[in-house]
Enzyme design. Structure first.
Site, PDB file in Angstrom:
ATOM      1  N   ILE A  16       0.814  -1.227   0.000  1.00  0.00           N
ATOM      2  CA  ILE A  16       0.000   0.000   0.000  1.00  0.00           C
ATOM      3  C   ILE A  16       0.841   1.268   0.000  1.00  0.00           C
ATOM      4  O   ILE A  16       0.319   2.352  -0.131  1.00  0.00           O
ATOM      5  CB  ILE A  16      -0.971   0.041   1.205  1.00  0.00           C
ATOM      6  CG1 ILE A  16      -0.224  -0.203   2.518  1.00  0.00           C
ATOM      7  CG2 ILE A  16      -2.115  -0.933   1.020  1.00  0.00           C
ATOM      8  CD1 ILE A  16      -1.129  -0.130   3.741  1.00  0.00           C
ATOM      9  N   GLY A  17       2.135   1.124   0.133  1.00  0.00           N
ATOM     10  CA  GLY A  17       2.954   2.345   0.132  1.00  0.00           C
ATOM     11  C   GLY A  17       4.411   2.025  -0.087  1.00  0.00           C
ATOM     12  O   GLY A  17       4.875   0.917   0.183  1.00  0.00           O
ATOM     13  N   ALA A  20      10.835   6.570   1.058  1.00  0.00           N
ATOM     14  CA  ALA A  20      12.286   6.613   1.016  1.00  0.00           C
ATOM     15  C   ALA A  20      12.893   5.568   1.944  1.00  0.00           C
ATOM     16  O   ALA A  20      14.007   5.137   1.746  1.00  0.00           O
ATOM     17  CB  ALA A  20      12.770   8.004   1.414  1.00  0.00           C
ATOM     18  N   TYR A  21      12.137   5.172   2.960  1.00  0.00           N
ATOM     19  CA  TYR A  21      12.741   4.344   3.997  1.00  0.00           C
ATOM     20  C   TYR A  21      12.162   2.941   4.087  1.00  0.00           C
ATOM     21  O   TYR A  21      12.576   2.168   4.932  1.00  0.00           O
ATOM     22  CB  TYR A  21      12.584   5.032   5.366  1.00  0.00           C
ATOM     23  CG  TYR A  21      12.920   6.481   5.299  1.00  0.00           C
ATOM     24  CD1 TYR A  21      14.142   6.882   4.794  1.00  0.00           C
ATOM     25  CD2 TYR A  21      12.013   7.448   5.710  1.00  0.00           C
ATOM     26  CE1 TYR A  21      14.458   8.224   4.703  1.00  0.00           C
ATOM     27  CE2 TYR A  21      12.325   8.787   5.623  1.00  0.00           C
ATOM     28  CZ  TYR A  21      13.547   9.177   5.127  1.00  0.00           C
ATOM     29  OH  TYR A  21      13.854  10.500   5.035  1.00  0.00           O
ATOM     30  N   GLY A  22      11.165   2.632   3.301  1.00  0.00           N
ATOM     31  CA  GLY A  22      10.625   1.298   3.423  1.00  0.00           C
ATOM     32  C   GLY A  22       9.422   1.069   2.542  1.00  0.00           C
ATOM     33  O   GLY A  22       8.997   1.940   1.780  1.00  0.00           O
ATOM     34  N   LEU A  23       8.897  -0.138   2.671  1.00  0.00           N
ATOM     35  CA  LEU A  23       7.679  -0.515   1.957  1.00  0.00           C
ATOM     36  C   LEU A  23       6.586  -0.739   2.992  1.00  0.00           C
ATOM     37  O   LEU A  23       6.863  -1.206   4.095  1.00  0.00           O
ATOM     38  CB  LEU A  23       7.910  -1.818   1.186  1.00  0.00           C
ATOM     39  CG  LEU A  23       8.950  -1.772   0.067  1.00  0.00           C
ATOM     40  CD1 LEU A  23       9.244  -3.181  -0.430  1.00  0.00           C
ATOM     41  CD2 LEU A  23       8.434  -0.908  -1.083  1.00  0.00           C
ATOM     42  N   VAL A  24       5.361  -0.411   2.636  1.00  0.00           N
ATOM     43  CA  VAL A  24       4.253  -0.619   3.567  1.00  0.00           C
ATOM     44  C   VAL A  24       3.264  -1.583   2.923  1.00  0.00           C
ATOM     45  O   VAL A  24       2.894  -1.429   1.752  1.00  0.00           O
ATOM     46  CB  VAL A  24       3.556   0.717   3.918  1.00  0.00           C
ATOM     47  CG1 VAL A  24       2.471   0.479   4.971  1.00  0.00           C
ATOM     48  CG2 VAL A  24       4.574   1.726   4.437  1.00  0.00           C
ATOM     49  N   LYS A  39       5.060  -2.059   7.991  1.00  0.00           N
ATOM     50  CA  LYS A  39       6.111  -1.315   7.309  1.00  0.00           C
ATOM     51  C   LYS A  39       7.414  -2.097   7.405  1.00  0.00           C
ATOM     52  O   LYS A  39       7.841  -2.458   8.508  1.00  0.00           O
ATOM     53  CB  LYS A  39       6.261   0.069   7.942  1.00  0.00           C
ATOM     54  CG  LYS A  39       7.268   0.968   7.240  1.00  0.00           C
ATOM     55  CD  LYS A  39       7.126   2.398   7.742  1.00  0.00           C
ATOM     56  CE  LYS A  39       8.081   3.337   7.029  1.00  0.00           C
ATOM     57  NZ  LYS A  39       7.813   4.745   7.339  1.00  0.00           N
ATOM     58  N   ASP A 184       7.556  16.814   9.493  1.00  0.00           N
ATOM     59  CA  ASP A 184       7.030  16.509   8.157  1.00  0.00           C
ATOM     60  C   ASP A 184       5.501  16.432   8.219  1.00  0.00           C
ATOM     61  O   ASP A 184       4.892  15.509   7.675  1.00  0.00           O
ATOM     62  CB  ASP A 184       7.629  15.193   7.653  1.00  0.00           C
ATOM     63  CG  ASP A 184       7.497  15.044   6.128  1.00  0.00           C
ATOM     64  OD1 ASP A 184       7.205  16.052   5.451  1.00  0.00           O
ATOM     65  OD2 ASP A 184       7.678  13.920   5.633  1.00  0.00           O
TER      66      ASP A 184
HETATM   67  N1  LIG Z   1      -0.829   2.667   9.175  1.00  0.00           N
HETATM   68  C1  LIG Z   1      -1.044   2.813   7.868  1.00  0.00           C
HETATM   69  N2  LIG Z   1      -2.240   2.502   7.322  1.00  0.00           N
HETATM   70  C2  LIG Z   1      -2.452   2.631   5.997  1.00  0.00           C
HETATM   71  N3  LIG Z   1      -1.531   3.104   5.128  1.00  0.00           N
HETATM   72  C3  LIG Z   1      -0.325   3.436   5.609  1.00  0.00           C
HETATM   73  C4  LIG Z   1      -0.018   3.317   6.986  1.00  0.00           C
HETATM   74  N4  LIG Z   1       1.247   3.741   7.181  1.00  0.00           N
HETATM   75  C5  LIG Z   1       1.706   4.100   5.976  1.00  0.00           C
HETATM   76  N5  LIG Z   1       0.776   3.918   5.027  1.00  0.00           N
HETATM   77  C6  LIG Z   1       0.903   4.187   3.587  1.00  0.00           C
HETATM   78  O1  LIG Z   1       2.232   3.974   3.180  1.00  0.00           O
HETATM   79  C7  LIG Z   1       2.812   5.188   2.671  1.00  0.00           C
HETATM   80  C8  LIG Z   1       4.271   5.267   3.071  1.00  0.00           C
HETATM   81  O2  LIG Z   1       4.357   5.211   4.483  1.00  0.00           O
HETATM   82  P1  LIG Z   1       5.348   6.124   5.289  1.00  0.00           P
HETATM   83  O3  LIG Z   1       5.045   7.536   4.923  1.00  0.00           O
HETATM   84  O4  LIG Z   1       5.325   5.770   6.716  1.00  0.00           O
HETATM   85  O5  LIG Z   1       6.708   5.617   4.669  1.00  0.00           O
HETATM   86  P2  LIG Z   1       7.977   6.429   4.289  1.00  0.00           P
HETATM   87  O6  LIG Z   1       8.935   5.420   3.785  1.00  0.00           O
HETATM   88  O7  LIG Z   1       8.395   7.237   5.450  1.00  0.00           O
HETATM   89  O8  LIG Z   1       7.421   7.320   3.144  1.00  0.00           O
HETATM   90  P3  LIG Z   1       7.892   8.758   2.696  1.00  0.00           P
HETATM   91  O9  LIG Z   1       9.347   8.647   2.399  1.00  0.00           O
HETATM   92  O10 LIG Z   1       7.070   8.992   1.482  1.00  0.00           O
HETATM   93  O11 LIG Z   1       7.565   9.701   3.800  1.00  0.00           O
HETATM   94  C9  LIG Z   1       1.956   6.291   3.252  1.00  0.00           C
HETATM   95  O12 LIG Z   1       1.952   7.414   2.420  1.00  0.00           O
HETATM   96  C10 LIG Z   1       0.583   5.637   3.321  1.00  0.00           C
HETATM   97  O13 LIG Z   1      -0.050   5.714   2.067  1.00  0.00           O
END
Ligand SMILES: Nc1ncnc2c1ncn2[C@@H]1O[C@H](COP(=O)(O)OP(=O)(O)OP(=O)(O)O)[C@@H](O)[C@H]1O
Length: 463
Positions: A16-17, A20-24, A39, A184
């Protein structure tokens, strides 16, 4: 590709996401059938693809690299792995020194310090594998950006706007009281449940430093306070000229700026998003953004570029103070929004309910009253919070160490990154971006480094 892989009792159903730091991933507990977001954060000091040391080769598509690694990892265990859980309290208690040795825990440690607040996403488990750390969190279907822009969910409902905003104020005040500064704040990092409760997530840029050097540029450009955008010579000169003309509150460049005040500014921009479905400017830089330059000269220009009422304009002017030391407190902001009678000059938000304290209480207490004490923190405690007071000339607890000596960290408004360029950050790595449909790229390692800025957003201001 990882569909139907299983970690302990969590079955992965879809991605679902990707950041920069991971996959969700979305996952279902096969026993309870509850839904979770998991995540996956890679366990290398350099972040997803090893940082700049690899010359950027592996950084070409960091999310894809991790996905491929995970695919082979799961495959080697017939798609079902059994992983040990790490004690959450022990992660939250990691010292800065320990986090320097285990940087993949840094975001998590800060998140865990504040996840007791009902408007912060709850972390349930942390599972360790040799390849990645898996963080099991509550899952929410949509984020605030999608709700505001795609679903127009707040366009006709002033109480809904107030509920979301007051919950955010409460969450942020709690974070600051715990010594955690998000850095952020943007709608993409706020999730929404079916009852319109909001949940703050993504502490990837958070810091514990109450003040940051003015040269540290961190956040997402639309939401960044002017002092976060980075003070450069030209800006300083323009500020000085405006100040000489008596036309603005612009203060001379300070060596450090209060971190909390930057979060408050971002909330002000979110208030505009919620009420006007617009952003006021792409970037709060006098040098780079003509609209912001007009605003710096005359704060009432907001009424010309946005359909805001006099009431809302006055609140926004108090939040979007160019001088961070003059910015309104979160308590005062929440109180003024709760008692605001009109958000816009016309339309459904032209007349909105003034909220009684009881209603505010209900909004911020949550449906089940969970953790009421922390939820009400911002409303019941009148004593001043040392992290929120920034007297002029206060001894600076200057600390940019959280940013690994890197002075610029900017994320995309979409919350997703496609990894065209990377720099070390939080001893992990950054970044990114450009080809996303409404991304903003802005990397600045120091004042002499060229700035790369591009935008094409649904958020573009329309005047
Ligand atoms: N608890 C959650 N429930 C549903 N979707 C989520 C949740 N946590 C994260 N996501 C989805 O996953 C995406 C990426 O998560 P997150 O922002 O924590 O990761 P990131 O690696 O820090 O991303 P970025 O570098 O874009 O900030 C979010 O934009 C959101 O769409």
């Amino acid at each position: 590709m990882l569909n139907n892989c299983q970690i302990n009792n969590f079955k992965i159903t879809r991605q679902i996401g990707a950041g920069a730091y991971g996959l969700v991933f979305h996952a279902t507990d096969v026993i309870t059938e509850n839904e979770y977001a998991i995540k996956a954060v890679v366990k290398t000091a350099g972040g997803l693809a090893g940082g700049v040391a690899d010359g950027g080769a592996a950084a070409a598509a960091p999310a894809a690299v991790l996905r491929t690694q995970l695919y082979h990892y799961f495959k080697s265990f017939q798609n079902a792995v059994f992983l040990p859980a790490v004690d959450l309290a022990s992660i939250a208690a990691l010292t800065d020194e320990q986090l320097a040795r285990a940087p993949h825990f840094r975001e998590l440690a800060l998140h865990l310090r504040v996840h007791a607040h009902p408007a912060v996403v709850t972390v349930h488990q942390v599972l360790e594998s040799p390849l990645a750390t898996f963080v099991v969190m509550d899952h929410f279907e949509r984020d605030l950006f999608t709700a505001i822009v795609d679903h127009r969910h707040f366009a006709g409902d002033g109480r809904r706007v107030k509920k979301a905003f007051l919950q955010l104020c409460s969450a942020l005040r709690y974070c600051h009281a715990q010594g955690v500064y998000h850095c952020d704040i943007k709608p993409e990092n706020v999730l929404l449940d079916a009852r319109d409760n909001v949940y703050l997530c993504d502490f990837g840029l958070a810091t514990r430093a109450p003040r940051l050097p003015a040269s540290v540029c961190v956040g997402s450009s639309y939401y960044m306070a002017p002092e976060r955008v980075g003070v450069r010579q030209a800006d300083a000169a323009a500020s000085a000229a405006l100040a000489d003309a008596g036309a603005a509150d612009a203060a001379p460049a300070a060596p450090t700026v209060p971190t909390a005040a930057g979060d408050v500014w971002s909330l002000g921009v979110i208030l505009i998003n919620l009420t006007c479905i617009r952003n006021p400017w792409p970037k709060a830089s006098i040098q780079d953004d003509a609209t912001f330059q007009y605003y710096a000269r005359d704060p009432l220009v907001l009424k010309r570029i946005l359909p805001v009422s006099n009431d809302l304009c006055a609140i926004l002017n108090a939040v979007l103070q160019i001088d961070p030391l003059k910015r309104i407190s979160l308590e005062e902001l929440a109180s003024r929004v709760a008692s605001c009678a009109s958000f816009t000059t016309s339309g459904p938000l032209a007349h909105v309910d003034v909220l009684e304290p009881r209603v505010v209480h209900d909004f911020v207490a949550g449906d089940d009253g969970v953790a009421l004490r922390s939820m009400l923190y911002g409303y019941l405690h009148s004593d001043s919070d040392p992290e929120q007071d920034y007297p002029n000339g206060q001894a600076a607890a200057d600390d940019s160490s959280d940013f690994g000596g890197v002075s610029s960290v900017v994320t995309t408004p979409t919350g997703s990154v496609d990894g065209s360029e990377q720099r070390p950050l939080h001893k992990r790595q950054l970044h990114e971006l450009q080809s996303q449909p409404f991304s903003v790229a802005y990397l600045q390692l120091n004042e002499s480094t060229a700035t790369n800025y591009s935008t094409g957003s649904r958020w573009l201001p329309q005047y």
